[in-house]
Design an enzyme around this catalytic site. Structure first.
Site, PDB file in Angstrom:
ATOM      1  N   GLU A 293       0.882  -1.176   0.000  1.00 40.22           N
ATOM      2  CA  GLU A 293       0.000   0.000   0.000  1.00 40.22           C
ATOM      3  C   GLU A 293       0.908   1.210   0.000  1.00 40.22           C
ATOM      4  O   GLU A 293       1.815   1.321   0.834  1.00 40.22           O
ATOM      5  CB  GLU A 293      -0.908  -0.024   1.231  1.00 40.22           C
ATOM      6  CG  GLU A 293      -2.027   1.017   1.185  1.00 40.22           C
ATOM      7  CD  GLU A 293      -1.688   2.260   1.961  1.00 40.22           C
ATOM      8  OE1 GLU A 293      -1.535   3.327   1.316  1.00 40.22           O
ATOM      9  OE2 GLU A 293      -1.577   2.179   3.180  1.00 40.22           O
ATOM     10  N   CYS A 327      -2.115   8.088   4.624  1.00 37.19           N
ATOM     11  CA  CYS A 327      -2.240   7.740   3.206  1.00 37.19           C
ATOM     12  C   CYS A 327      -3.610   8.140   2.681  1.00 37.19           C
ATOM     13  O   CYS A 327      -3.774   8.423   1.497  1.00 37.19           O
ATOM     14  CB  CYS A 327      -2.046   6.237   3.019  1.00 37.19           C
ATOM     15  SG  CYS A 327      -0.596   5.550   3.825  1.00 37.19           S
TER      16      CYS A 327
END
Length: 543
Positions: A293, A327
């Protein structure tokens, strides 16, 4: 082996404590913060269950007060990477052979330790080392970490129960083996829970792990390692090293027993790793699993029917909680011209009340960014926006690193939709807004969908169900986690499996069965109870 062998405790999300004035938890965390600041810690690597100290020490200092020394960590070299791999491989056979119920028990104990006796310590370490306020530390380091452990076990049991059908006279079953070799976990600074889950998820399934935490999160990683050890993770199953990234990569990705990487970090680093693995693919015993990720340029899009105050709150929380160092943080927003003045006024009022400073002062909503490099990057983009004809800094813009790395929450209004801060991931408290003409909503959706390489999270705001359904479909590839009338942050383990695609990663959904499946190699076994004794089939019989 199905889940019926033993009853497994039901996974429930860990309740979030309030830390309100006068509460017991508020007093407890303040006491723990004082205790931890009073001790300068010497943090070792842990290889094969042994503490490893070196002659090279690196300082650990709070981002919000870089004059204070919290401790030092012991810096290793390639010899330590090799030792960690050897320890992981040596521990593999015994750990993989352990019945899954006993592996599950260890990580369920980790959850209870984090939620109980280690709660204050892991929260305080995250506050001091990563400059998170108490609420952000609580939802991350305590609650989400416990959730990862508990739901990881739940999903593991669910996975083991995925068995094929069997016809009469035969028995078919899936054998969920750990990967052949060792797993490398490379973890980020911004979520303590991610730092713990990336090595733990493969380990739950019988893998052994070499774990390299971010050097700006070693203070909390040390506490996680204490939890792993106290919970009974055997020596060599999770090995924690503090080494140079390039030197570590050189050893790990050249090793024939490299079986997979569990990664959260920058897109550039991940793409470099993928490229290296590709070049070395002929050296490995098995095709490595690549799970990652990476970055995000997460959006908020409001249509003309959206509730302005809901948009304001989503922008304030989504962009500025934990200084935008998520994020999933809102980094770009598209607001209709008819609504912009009201939204702008509302955000301005919010920002006027936000306090910034040390996380030990619980009235501070915003704290410091993680380090000098981040500060320099963010202040550089803000400085350019102040000079650009294509942008205007409408709120914030003050940068001060005299005591800590403080970037005031900043909103930039982009005059063109492809202004650089609408495209680049900044990873800080900077939100760029593009104001579009109401009648150009469809055109603006096209711009949103094509402006950035990322596709991690995004949020739409509308009170028109036709518009909502249209945007959900049109933006189906723009975000792996998609929010309707809510900010694009705050995914909860067991509720919103997290991950994105495009430049944002492999979308393997941390905290879910989809991620757990990546850490096993399935062997299908068929047993025939009455074996055939004649090769001939009935169609071959004579008339």
């Amino acid at each position: 082996m199905g889940k019926g062998f033993y009853h497994v405790p039901v996974a429930k999300n860990e309740p979030v404590m309030s830390y309100a004035p006068g509460s017991k938890e508020r007093a407890a965390i303040k006491k723990k913060l004082a205790e931890m600041k009073a001790v300068i810690v010497d943090i070792p690597m842990v290889i094969g269950g042994k503490a490893v100290y070196t002659e090279v020490k690196k300082d650990i200092r709070p981002p919000h007060d870089h004059s204070r020394l919290l401790g030092q960590f012991n810096y290793g070299d390639q010899s330590h990477v090799k030792l960690a791999i050897e320890a992981a491989l040596a521990a593999k056979e015994k750990w993989a052979a352990l019945e899954w119920q006993h592996r599950a028990a260890i990580f369920l104990k980790c959850a209870d330790l984090i939620a109980g006796p280690y709660r204050d310590k892991i929260n305080a370490a995250t506050m001091l080392g990563q400059s998170k306020n108490i609420f952000q530390a609580e939802i991350d380091a305590a609650c989400e970490m416990a959730d990862f452990f508990r739901f990881g076990v739940k999903e593991m049991v669910k996975m083991y129960d995925m068995q094929p059908e069997s016809s009469a006279g035969i028995w078919n079953y899936n054998d969920f083996r750990p990967l052949e070799g060792f797993v490398f976990a490379l973890t980020p600074f911004n979520f303590t829970s991610i730092a713990g889950n990336l090595p733990a998820a493969p380990a739950m399934l019988g893998n052994t792990v070499v774990w390299k935490p971010s050097r700006t999160a070693i203070y909390s990683a040390h506490v996680l390692m204490e939890v792993f050890i106290e919970a009974g993770v055997p020596a060599g199953v999770i090995n924690m090293i503090f080494t140079s990234g390039p030197e570590t990569a050189e050893v790990v990705f050249e090793h024939p027993d490299f079986a997979g990487i569990h990664f959260t970090g920058s897109t550039g680093v991940f793409q470099g790793i993928w490229n290296t693995i590709g070049k070395n693919i002929h050296k490995y015993k098995t095709y490595p699993r690549i799970v990652g990720e990476t970055g995000g340029k997460d959006f908020i899009f409001a249509d003309p029917t959206a509730n302005p105050q809901a948009v304001v709150t989503a922008m304030t929380r989504g962009a500025f909680e934990y200084q935008g160092q998520k994020c999933s943080a809102a980094s770009r927003a598209y607001i209709p011209k008819s609504m912009w003045s009201e939204v702008k006024e509302g955000v301005g009022k919010d920002l006027a009340t936000i306090k910034m400073g040390d996380p030990e002062d619980f009235s501070n909503f915003v704290n410091a960014v993680i380090d000098k490099a981040s500060f320099n990057k963010l202040s550089g983009y803000i400085g350019e926006a102040k000079k650009s004809a294509d942008a205007e800094v409408v709120f914030g813009g003050v940068c001060d690193d005299s005591k800590g790395y403080f970037i005031q929450p900043t909103i930039i209004e982009a005059k063109v939709p492809d202004y650089i801060t609408m495209q680049e991931e900044l990873f800080g408290p900077v939100l760029t807004v593009y104001v579009y003409d109401d009648e150009k909503m469809e055109e603006t959706l096209d711009i949103l969908n094509s402006t950035s390489m990322y596709a991690l999270t995004g949020a739409i705001f509308s009170q028109d169900r036709y518009n909502i359904t249209h945007m959900v479909k049109k933006l189906e590839n723009a975000a792996g986690n998609f929010y309707i009338n809510d900010k694009p942050t705050g995914a909860v383990v067991g509720q919103q499996p997290f991950g994105g695609s495009r430049g944002s990663g492999t979308n393997d959904k941390a905290g879910s069965i989809f991620n757990m499946l990546r850490w096993v190699s399935v062997r299908t076994i068929k047993e025939n109870f009455v074996s055939p004794k004649d090769f001939r089939y009935p169609f071959m019989d004579a008339e």
